[in-house]
Design a protein around this motif. Structure first.
Motif, PDB file in Angstrom:
ATOM      1  N   VAL A  83      -9.885   1.266  -0.363  1.00 41.91           N
ATOM      2  CA  VAL A  83     -10.075   1.998   0.904  1.00 41.91           C
ATOM      3  C   VAL A  83      -8.681   2.519   1.212  1.00 41.91           C
ATOM      4  N   ASN A 147      -3.654  -9.635   9.448  1.00 39.22           N
ATOM      5  CA  ASN A 147      -4.472 -10.857   9.419  1.00 39.22           C
ATOM      6  C   ASN A 147      -3.570 -12.088   9.500  1.00 39.22           C
ATOM      7  N   HIS A 185     -12.910 -11.000   3.131  1.00 39.40           N
ATOM      8  CA  HIS A 185     -12.011 -10.231   2.268  1.00 39.40           C
ATOM      9  C   HIS A 185     -10.910 -11.132   1.718  1.00 39.40           C
ATOM     10  N   SER A 187      -7.975 -10.617   1.444  1.00 41.90           N
ATOM     11  CA  SER A 187      -6.787 -10.544   2.294  1.00 41.90           C
ATOM     12  C   SER A 187      -6.775 -11.662   3.339  1.00 41.90           C
ATOM     13  N   ASP A 261     -11.307  -9.294  11.098  1.00 45.43           N
ATOM     14  CA  ASP A 261     -10.679  -8.415  10.109  1.00 45.43           C
ATOM     15  C   ASP A 261     -11.446  -7.093  10.156  1.00 45.43           C
ATOM     16  N   ALA A 263     -10.098  -4.005   9.001  1.00 44.11           N
ATOM     17  CA  ALA A 263      -9.097  -3.160   8.335  1.00 44.11           C
ATOM     18  C   ALA A 263      -9.469  -1.678   8.427  1.00 44.11           C
ATOM     19  N   HIS A 292      -3.204   3.023   8.037  1.00 44.14           N
ATOM     20  CA  HIS A 292      -3.083   3.815   6.805  1.00 44.14           C
ATOM     21  C   HIS A 292      -4.425   4.056   6.117  1.00 44.14           C
TER      22      HIS A 292
END
Ligand SMILES: *Cc1c(COP(=O)(O)O)cnc(C)c1O
Length: 462
Positions: A83, A147, A185, A187, A261, A263, A292
């Motif tokens: 992504v 996170n 995720h 992450s 989360d 993102a 981003h």
């Protein structure tokens, strides 16, 4: 600065400007994949550091020439890997200014301009995402650090709530339970491990990856002591959103901290049409997102948001005799796990200012529309099937068998019209399309569907 130095800046920046525009103007039409792999680019670079230096503009020329064929057109409207997001002109230009200004935006006193711009960007973000006014906002490198920042604040807060002192170290407090859905995720897993919470105990998920709220209830009831629940807005395969209202309700009854989360998915809250996906999300305690990705600012920028700003600064704040303090107002470095950093909130300000509130909504809707367009187009190709419920920006595509799906992914990446990553989801190989570039319009969708159709034909998929 003397005239010679000025001239060096001018020539180096002019070279960079020329190459940057050349790149940006080619990105829509060039093959998305790079021509060279890492070894190919290494062969173009000096193996050993030369004894003598070089003129700045020559350095830029050498760098651009060596890099050119090893660049992935990540800004292409037909790049669907991971992504990623593209970059808006205002955000990119603001990022250049951030580099030229070179302000270490840790503290308000020495860098008033960038600190102020970031404060405005933070306020706009909180408002746009429908989060509680007064939340603390930290600009970090990405959602992983966001996170981590939020989980550290969460960990300390739940420990303090039971009378433990987080500064004494985790070994002196009770175990903090850390729970998440099965589709958590990687992450969040990494952030949990770095924060000393370990990988989350997973409590189940439905077919789209939404947390099993019954499983959450059982897991929370099944033990005691401080707890943190990590929810998800936007699953990387399906785009699915957890049932925040139900999950927050359960977590509250057990006194658990709720982290989200989001993102890329948190941005659904900025769209009047898609906001329903985030219902209940604002009731959480902390949120991680990326600028981003969905917002299309250049790499890198993630955002950590915590409802209780005082808890944020208590965990992440830094103090030393030589660091200036302005009254009782928290400094930027009190809301991130860094002291020194670039003013990465400035491109966020520029993107939001250039889009306006309506523009952000249109951006998010456009990404979701493109994903729906891809799914509709793919499902008309014989032999291909979209596996997920396309509620947001993610589309998982599969052929009748895994080998054919894998071959389709490879065919597409080699052919170059599009770039999408392969993955495994629900036990099947998939080609995964994540729409996150503001340039992915109806024409990009048409060309993408056309490329997939050609690939399926070439491979005899039916
Ligand atoms: C991308 C992503 C992350 C990690 O974000 P980074 O910016 O790469 O650190 C975390 N969670 C989800 C759902 C993501 O899509």
């Amino acid at each position: 600065m003397d005239e010679a130095t000025n001239e060096q800046y001018r020539r180096a920046l002019e070279a960079a400007h020329r190459y940057a525009l050349g790149w940006l103007e080619s990105v829509r039409d060039r093959p998305v994949r790079p021509e060279l792999d890492v070894d190919g680019v290494l062969a173009l670079l000096e193996e050993r550091l030369p004894q003598e230096g070089a003129q700045p503009d020559d350095v830029v020329e050498e760098l651009a020439a060596a890099a050119e064929d090893g660049l992935m057109a990540m800004g292409s409207p037909r790049f669907y890997g991971f992504v990623i997001g593209g970059t808006y002109p205002a955000a990119l230009a603001a990022d250049w200014l951030v580099s030229a200004w070179d302000q270490n935006t840790g503290s308000r006193q020495p860098t008033p301009a960038t600190a102020a711009v970031e404060e405005v960007a933070a306020r706009w973000l909180v408002e746009l995402l429908g989060l509680p006014a007064g939340s603390g906002v930290g600009f970090v490198t990405g959602a992983t650090m966001a996170n981590l920042s939020c989980l550290v604040v969460a960990r300390d807060a739940v420990l303090r709530a039971v009378g433990a002192d987080p500064a004494a170290g985790l070994q002196h407090g009770p175990v903090v339970r850390f729970l998440a859905g099965d589709a958590v995720h990687t992450s969040v897993v990494l952030a949990g491990r770095i924060a000393g919470l370990g990988a989350p105990r997973t409590v189940g998920a439905d077919a789209e990856g939404r947390i099993d709220v019954g499983g959450l209830e059982r897991a929370l009831g099944d033990g005691e002591g401080p707890a943190i629940v990590a929810l998800q807005a936007g699953d990387v395969h399906s785009g699915a959103f957890d049932d925040f209202s139900a999950a927050v309700d359960i977590a509250r009854r057990h006194g658990a901290w709720v982290h989200v989360d989001g993102a890329f998915g948190l941005w659904a809250a900025a769209s009047p049409r898609l906001r329903h996906l985030t219902r209940g999300l604002a009731e959480a305690d902390s949120w991680a997102t990326d600028a981003h990705k969905t917002l299309n600012v250049p790499y890198d920028c993630g955002v950590a948001i915590v409802r209780d700003e005082a808890a944020m600064t208590a965990s992440l704040g830094a103090h030393a005799a030589y660091l200036p303090v302005v009254a009782s107002i928290a400094d930027p470095y009190d809301r991130v796990p860094e002291l020194s950093r670039r003013a990465r909130g400035v491109p966020v300000w520029a993107a939001l200012r250039s889009l306006g509130r309506d523009g952000v909504g249109r951006l998010v809707d456009g990404l979701a529309d493109a994903a729906a367009g891809l799914a509709a187009g793919f499902s008309r190709i014989p032999g291909l099937e979209v596996l997920n419920d396309v509620v947001f920006t993610q589309v998982c595509l599969a052929a009748p068998d895994d080998a054919a799906t894998a071959a389709l992914g490879e065919w597409l990446r080699a052919e170059g019209t599009v770039w999408a990553s392969s993955s495994t989801w629900r036990g099947r190989t998939v080609v995964r399309f994540a729409v996150s570039n503001h340039g992915t319009d109806a024409e990009a969708v048409r060309r993408t569907v056309d490329a997939v159709r050609r690939g399926a034909d070439a491979l005899g998929i039916r």
